[in-house]
Design an enzyme around this catalytic site. Sequence first.
Site, mmCIF file in Angstrom:
data_model
loop_
_atom_site.group_PDB
_atom_site.id
_atom_site.type_symbol
_atom_site.label_atom_id
_atom_site.label_comp_id
_atom_site.label_asym_id
_atom_site.label_seq_id
_atom_site.Cartn_x
_atom_site.Cartn_y
_atom_site.Cartn_z
ATOM 1 C CG ASP A 156 39.253 36.351 33.241
ATOM 2 O OD1 ASP A 156 40.471 36.370 32.991
ATOM 3 O OD2 ASP A 156 38.485 35.465 32.853
ATOM 4 C CB THR A 157 37.897 41.205 38.258
ATOM 5 O OG1 THR A 157 38.948 40.954 39.185
ATOM 6 C CG2 THR A 157 36.803 40.168 38.408
#
Length: 207
Positions: free
Chosen positions: A68-69
């Site tokens: 998700d980063t």
Amino acid sequence: KALCDYVEASNDLEFLRWRTGYTDHRSFEACSPQENLLQHCDRVIDLCESRFVPGTALVNYGDGDWDDTLRPADPGMRTRMISSWTVGLAFHTFRQLAEVYRRVSEPVRLSRIQSLLSRMRLDFADRLMPNSVVAGFLVTERDGSARPLLHPDDAVTGIRYRLLPMTRAVLAELMTPAEAARHMDIVGSELLYPDGVRLMSEPARYS
């Protein structure tokens, strides 16, 4: 993939005829229709195909892959960007599903998935491996051009290599033996450090 892993381990082919319903994505309540697991798989494949970047058999980035980063700030990238890791996982799962279809004698479904696998393999090699090195991502522009990210040709992030697309493609048997060996050499020379194998060759910069 969990279904394919279960059938591979148990050979419980009758399980594929088990009928169950769906969950409403807004209310999270159970809803109809009741369908067997083979029909549920049909819907998964339909959804995957509906998310292909136009002109390819490569699923778009959507809501992101495992990391998700690395979610893009531009929401338009959800449909214009491709994660090589996601494509590799989809290919791996569909290759397992083809074997399930063989075991359960589903020739129409098997033919469909084999055709899809052929298209995915060709597009992966043609589009996601510029200069024979798998890119972490591919961004398709509105004019039809494309540019790799997390790749030696990436002039935007400064990150040259991403580990997981390489290992996933090898596990999925999406690469030829020579391609797999070349990428394992890259892992050894560019991603292996005293503290272990790193996920990317350079750290991501955040702002």
